[in-house]
Design a protein around this motif. Structure first.
Motif, short mmCIF file in Angstrom:
data_model
loop_
_atom_site.label_atom_id
_atom_site.label_comp_id
_atom_site.label_asym_id
_atom_site.label_seq_id
_atom_site.Cartn_x
_atom_site.Cartn_y
_atom_site.Cartn_z
N SER A 10 -4.45 -1.31 -3.11
CA SER A 10 -4.86 -1.67 -1.76
C SER A 10 -5.77 -2.89 -1.69
O SER A 10 -5.58 -3.80 -0.88
CB SER A 10 -5.53 -0.48 -1.08
OG SER A 10 -4.58 0.54 -0.83
N HIS A 51 2.72 0.63 -9.43
CA HIS A 51 2.45 0.10 -8.10
C HIS A 51 3.05 -1.29 -7.92
O HIS A 51 3.58 -1.89 -8.87
CB HIS A 51 0.94 0.08 -7.82
CG HIS A 51 0.14 -0.79 -8.75
ND1 HIS A 51 -0.09 -2.13 -8.51
CD2 HIS A 51 -0.50 -0.51 -9.92
CE1 HIS A 51 -0.84 -2.63 -9.48
NE2 HIS A 51 -1.09 -1.67 -10.35
N SER A 97 0.03 9.37 -7.32
CA SER A 97 0.47 8.44 -6.27
C SER A 97 -0.69 8.00 -5.37
O SER A 97 -0.70 6.89 -4.85
CB SER A 97 1.58 9.07 -5.43
OG SER A 97 2.70 9.39 -6.25
N GLU A 98 -1.66 8.89 -5.17
CA GLU A 98 -2.83 8.53 -4.36
C GLU A 98 -3.59 7.38 -5.03
O GLU A 98 -3.97 6.40 -4.37
CB GLU A 98 -3.76 9.73 -4.19
CG GLU A 98 -5.03 9.40 -3.41
CD GLU A 98 -6.00 10.57 -3.35
OE1 GLU A 98 -7.13 10.36 -2.86
OE2 GLU A 98 -5.65 11.68 -3.81
N SER A 158 3.37 1.20 -2.84
CA SER A 158 2.94 1.61 -4.18
C SER A 158 2.96 3.13 -4.32
O SER A 158 3.40 3.66 -5.34
CB SER A 158 1.53 1.08 -4.47
OG SER A 158 1.56 -0.33 -4.60
N ALA A 159 2.49 3.83 -3.29
CA ALA A 159 2.54 5.30 -3.33
C ALA A 159 3.98 5.78 -3.41
O ALA A 159 4.31 6.71 -4.16
CB ALA A 159 1.85 5.88 -2.10
N ARG A 162 6.68 6.41 4.02
CA ARG A 162 5.32 5.85 4.03
C ARG A 162 5.21 4.56 4.84
O ARG A 162 4.23 3.82 4.74
CB ARG A 162 4.86 5.60 2.58
CG ARG A 162 4.66 6.90 1.80
CD ARG A 162 4.50 6.64 0.31
NE ARG A 162 4.11 7.85 -0.41
CZ ARG A 162 4.97 8.80 -0.80
NH1 ARG A 162 6.26 8.68 -0.52
NH2 ARG A 162 4.54 9.86 -1.46
N LYS A 189 0.83 -1.21 0.00
CA LYS A 189 0.00 0.00 0.00
C LYS A 189 0.87 1.26 0.00
O LYS A 189 0.95 1.97 -1.00
CB LYS A 189 -0.95 -0.03 1.19
CG LYS A 189 -1.97 -1.16 1.12
CD LYS A 189 -2.92 -1.14 2.31
CE LYS A 189 -3.92 -2.28 2.23
NZ LYS A 189 -4.87 -2.27 3.39
N GLY A 190 1.53 1.54 1.12
CA GLY A 190 2.46 2.66 1.14
C GLY A 190 3.58 2.46 0.14
O GLY A 190 4.10 3.42 -0.43
N GLU A 226 -1.80 3.98 -4.81
CA GLU A 226 -2.07 3.27 -3.57
C GLU A 226 -3.48 2.69 -3.56
O GLU A 226 -3.70 1.56 -3.10
CB GLU A 226 -1.87 4.19 -2.37
CG GLU A 226 -2.10 3.50 -1.04
CD GLU A 226 -1.65 4.32 0.16
OE1 GLU A 226 -1.90 3.87 1.30
OE2 GLU A 226 -1.04 5.39 -0.04
N ARG A 227 -4.44 3.45 -4.08
CA ARG A 227 -5.83 2.99 -4.06
C ARG A 227 -6.02 1.73 -4.90
O ARG A 227 -6.68 0.77 -4.48
CB ARG A 227 -6.77 4.09 -4.55
CG ARG A 227 -6.94 5.22 -3.56
CD ARG A 227 -7.82 6.34 -4.10
NE ARG A 227 -9.21 5.92 -4.28
CZ ARG A 227 -10.19 6.75 -4.63
NH1 ARG A 227 -9.92 8.04 -4.82
NH2 ARG A 227 -11.42 6.32 -4.78
#
Length: 341
Positions: free
Chosen positions: A269, A144, A261-262, A120-121, A337, A117-118, A265-266
């Motif tokens: 996730s 990601h 980047s948001e 990937s961002a 992150r 998660k972090g 992460e989405r």
């Protein structure tokens, strides 16, 4: 109060005009191609949510149709499919084309990330300074990870020496190099072809994340699982440049607002949660054994993997990139992150 009313009226009018502008945009159909099954969490969660959000933000003028399971072409061809317009957007594994994308291959190195998660961002934020040069033929939307994967095999693998003589389906070019370093042989097949390769004896083991073992039916072909977060795989969503250029400015903004980047992460996730759940599922299955390495084994694995970092640095340097600065930058993004190993 009068000024406030004027301001409110102006804002409302602008909003109506903006909505009207979006509504007047010519309809755009985007073909998003990938190579995992349609029931894969990447499509069920990440891609579907992304496509719906793009449609809503564009006032319905951008419609994304998803083509799963290699419908538009083979897994290794998806970058070129986006470049050539066979797909408008393609999901790629850069490691399927060894040597072509040396910088992003940093993300394939063992013992790099702790979570997707972090991670990937961090990967996305870091790679943006390199993507326009390394993937210049396409528009890179986002990049990601999947959750850390490991060895799954027909015979137990606990220490690095156990790989010697084995035929292994590697996740990507870096893991292929690792298999070679360990004295194994590589069976180069894509993820959708992996179960067949294992069942036919073309491969004895595979490097894969946990729940994908179940999604691709590979649990029918292997029985042993190294319980250690060994490596991850990088992925990119890339877009045909001409298709992007053909869109209106407001539509381009919608795409750009979904390529950051948001969103990296989405989209990662839901897949990450799903992959992580696979470990417990497999551990509870009859006929499957979790191989837990000792501290000495883990130290041996880390030592065995060190040459991979040296090889990566050599390739990146040859491509004109400062390898130390690149690795330091990636590590910093991951640490900020909470996603560094």
């Amino acid at each position: 109060m009068f000024r406030n009313r004027i301001l409110a009226t102006t804002v409302a009018a602008f909003a109506l005009l903006s909505g009207a502008a979006l509504a007047q945009d010519a309809p755009v159909e985007l073909r998003l191609a990938h190579w995992v099954p349609p029931q894969h969490p990447l499509q069920v969660h990440g891609m579907t949510e992304w496509a719906e959000s793009v449609k809503e933000a564009s006032g319905g003028s951008i419609n994304v149709t998803i083509y799963p399971a290699q419908q538009l072409g083979q897994a290794a061809d998806h970058y070129d499919m986006a470049r050539d317009g066979i797909a408008d957007i393609a999901f790629i594994n850069p490691g399927y084309q060894p040597g072509r994308f040396p910088v992003i291959a940093a993300g394939e190195l063992p013992f790099l990330i702790s979570n997707a998660k972090g991670g990937s961002a961090g990967l996305d934020a870091w790679y943006r300074q390199y993507s326009e040069k390394e993937m210049a033929e396409v528009k890179v939307c986002l990049v990601h990870f999947h959750s850390p994967g490991t060895f799954h095999s027909k015979q137990p693998i606990k220490a690095p020496g156990d790989v010697e003589g084995m035929k292994v389906r590697p996740a990507h070019a870096t893991m292929a190099s690792f298999v070679t370093l360990l004295g194994g042989q590589n069976a180069q097949v894509s993820a959708p072809e992996s179960r067949d390769a294992l069942e036919r004896g073309v491969a004895d083991a595979i490097t894969f994340p946990w729940n994908s073992i179940l999604i691709f039916g590979i649990d029918k072909a292997v029985n042993y699982h190294l319980d250690m977060p060994l490596y991850a795989t990088t992925f990119a969503w890339v877009m045909n440049k001409d298709k992007f250029a053909s869109m209106s400015e407001s539509q381009q903004k919608v795409i750009d607002d979904h390529c950051n980047s948001e969103w990296a992460e989405r989209v990662a996730s839901g897949w990450a949660d799903n992959e992580d759940s696979g470990r417990e599922k497999i551990a509870a299955m009859e006929g499957h054994e979790m191989i837990v390495p000792s501290e000495e084994d883990v130290a041996a694995w880390r030592e065995a993997a060190q040459p991979l970092r040296d090889q990566w640095a050599e390739k990146v340097t040859a491509a004109g990139v400062d390898a130390k600065a690149a690795m330091d930058g990636l590590t910093s993004e991951l640490e900020s992150r909470g996603a560094a190993y």
